[in-house]
Write an enzyme that holds these catalytic residues in place. Structure first.
Site, PDB file in Angstrom:
ATOM      1  N   CYS A 133       0.825  -1.208   0.000  1.00 50.38           N
ATOM      2  CA  CYS A 133       0.000   0.000   0.000  1.00 50.38           C
ATOM      3  C   CYS A 133       0.859   1.258   0.000  1.00 50.38           C
ATOM      4  O   CYS A 133       1.359   1.683   1.042  1.00 50.38           O
ATOM      5  CB  CYS A 133      -0.927  -0.018   1.208  1.00 50.38           C
ATOM      6  SG  CYS A 133      -1.895   1.483   1.348  1.00 50.38           S
ATOM      7  N   CYS A 136      -0.510   4.092   2.146  1.00 50.49           N
ATOM      8  CA  CYS A 136      -0.304   3.914   3.590  1.00 50.49           C
ATOM      9  C   CYS A 136       1.165   4.157   3.966  1.00 50.49           C
ATOM     10  O   CYS A 136       1.457   4.784   4.969  1.00 50.49           O
ATOM     11  CB  CYS A 136      -0.647   2.506   4.038  1.00 50.49           C
ATOM     12  SG  CYS A 136      -2.126   1.830   3.319  1.00 50.49           S
ATOM     13  N   ASP A 137       2.092   3.615   3.174  1.00 49.69           N
ATOM     14  CA  ASP A 137       3.489   3.543   3.602  1.00 49.69           C
ATOM     15  C   ASP A 137       4.462   4.380   2.784  1.00 49.69           C
ATOM     16  O   ASP A 137       5.623   4.525   3.172  1.00 49.69           O
ATOM     17  CB  ASP A 137       3.958   2.075   3.565  1.00 49.69           C
ATOM     18  CG  ASP A 137       3.093   1.188   4.446  1.00 49.69           C
ATOM     19  OD1 ASP A 137       2.641   1.689   5.496  1.00 49.69           O
ATOM     20  OD2 ASP A 137       2.857   0.035   4.093  1.00 49.69           O
TER      21      ASP A 137
END
Ligand code: NDP
Length: 310
Positions: A133, A136-137
């Protein structure tokens, strides 16, 4: 008393089913699962959902859908369904928190989850540089080199997102063409700091206590091996439907996608309906998921009416 309608899953399919079911006085209960909002929670701009001329952020859209479902008094419960029994006319569902729920109709909207390459080193560096992701990261890898594996729309989207944060994004494509849609292909090809490595597969992810340091790849035409220094390794190679708990009861294809009667959301079990990515390995879009969520609620309503339950 069994509930009229239990909806499993909280992506666009689940919430749309809830909106329609609630407005048809079916008093639906919706179980969100472990990832409320589903895959759109890890998406940035959604530019192709009709009605948003400027686009919308995935999490915002899911928040709006949830509010819309709750406005018509859908009961949204943060719990996971872990087991089902579809043997009787009344269906039984077990929640992770230990409850047994009974329902006259069940709408499955459990979606799909990211696939992994399945290498030991992928596991070893999970959350230490390995991710599925970018939204997300990606932030953790600002200013650093990263790799993305895959050639579909997910990989193209991840690479484009990371290209705004990282000096070079190495896109590792196992064939000599991308599977992504034309518009996404063009975007990737035009982005100067996305470097596409054709016919390239991952041999191993290398690193140390600090996390990923490089990826060892090989060219599947020439067999030449090379090492690309990267700090982040993003896997974007597709999805697996979240249907394991229905194995015993429902017809599925050989990759686990639920089978429905053509043109409907009826599964092989009376009163059990399937919508969204759990039954769709072709279109897999938020709008098609929402569409089948609507169909499932209408199919469930007709079923309950025919049985004289509502
Ligand atoms: P896809 O199945 O479309 O693509 C998977 C990609 O990963 C393919 O290029 C495939 O290669 C590659 N791949 C699979 N396994 C491996 C492996 N073991 N090693 C290396 N590469 C591998 O999945 P996506 O998640 O990209 O897309 C799924 C659906 O969601 C599509 O319909 C897509 O259009 C949609 N989508 C739409 C978006 C949007 O509209 N914004 C964003 C994201 C997804 P190969 O081609 O060789 O099989």
């Amino acid at each position: 008393m069994p509930h009229n309608c239990v909806i499993i899953g909280s992506g666009p399919a689940g919430y749309t089913a809830a909106i329609y079911a609630a407005r048809a006085n079916m008093n639906p209960i919706l179980y969100t699962g472990h990832e409320p909002g589903g895959q759109l929670m890890i998406t940035t701009d959604v530019e192709n959902f009709p009605g948003y001329p400027e686009g919308v952020m995935g999490p915002q859209m899911m928040e709006d859908l949830r509010k819309q479902a709750e406005r018509f008094e859908t009961k949204v419960i943060s719990d996971m369904i872990t087991k089902v029994d579809f043997s009787g006319p009344v269906h039984k569902l077990w929640t992770e928190s230990g409850e047994i729920v009974e329902a006259h109709s069940v709408i499955i909207s459990t979606g799909a989850s990211a696939k992994w390459l399945g290498m030991e080193s992928e596991q070893k560096f999970m959350n230490k540089g390995v991710s599925a992701c970018a939204v997300c990261d990606g932030f953790f890898f600002r200013g650093q080199e990263v790799a993305v594996v895959g050639g579909g729309d997910s990989a193209a989207e991840e690479a484009s997102y990371l290209a705004k944060l990282c000096p070079t994004v190495h896109l590792l494509v196992r064939r000599d063409e991308l599977r992504a849609s034309k518009i996404m292909q063009e975007r990737v090809i035009k982005t100067e700091n996305i470097k596409i490595h054709w016919n390239t597969e991952t041999r191993e992810i290398l690193g140390d206590d600090e996390g990923v340091q490089s990826v060892k790849v090989f060219n599947n035409k020439t067999n030449a091996e090379s090492e690309i220094p990267v700090k982040g390794f993003f896997v974007a190679i597709g999805h697996t439907p979240n249907t394991a708990i229905f194995n015993e009861w429902l017809d599925m294809d050989n990759t686990g996608y639920l089978m429905v009667k053509a043109g409907t959301t009826h599964t092989n079990v009376e009163g059990v309906f399937a919508s969204g990515d759990a039954q769709d390995n072709v279109y897999r879009q938020a709008i098609t998921a929402a569409g089948t969520g609507c169909m499932a609620a209408l199919d469930a309503e007709r079923y309950l009416t025919e049985k004289g339950i509502i």
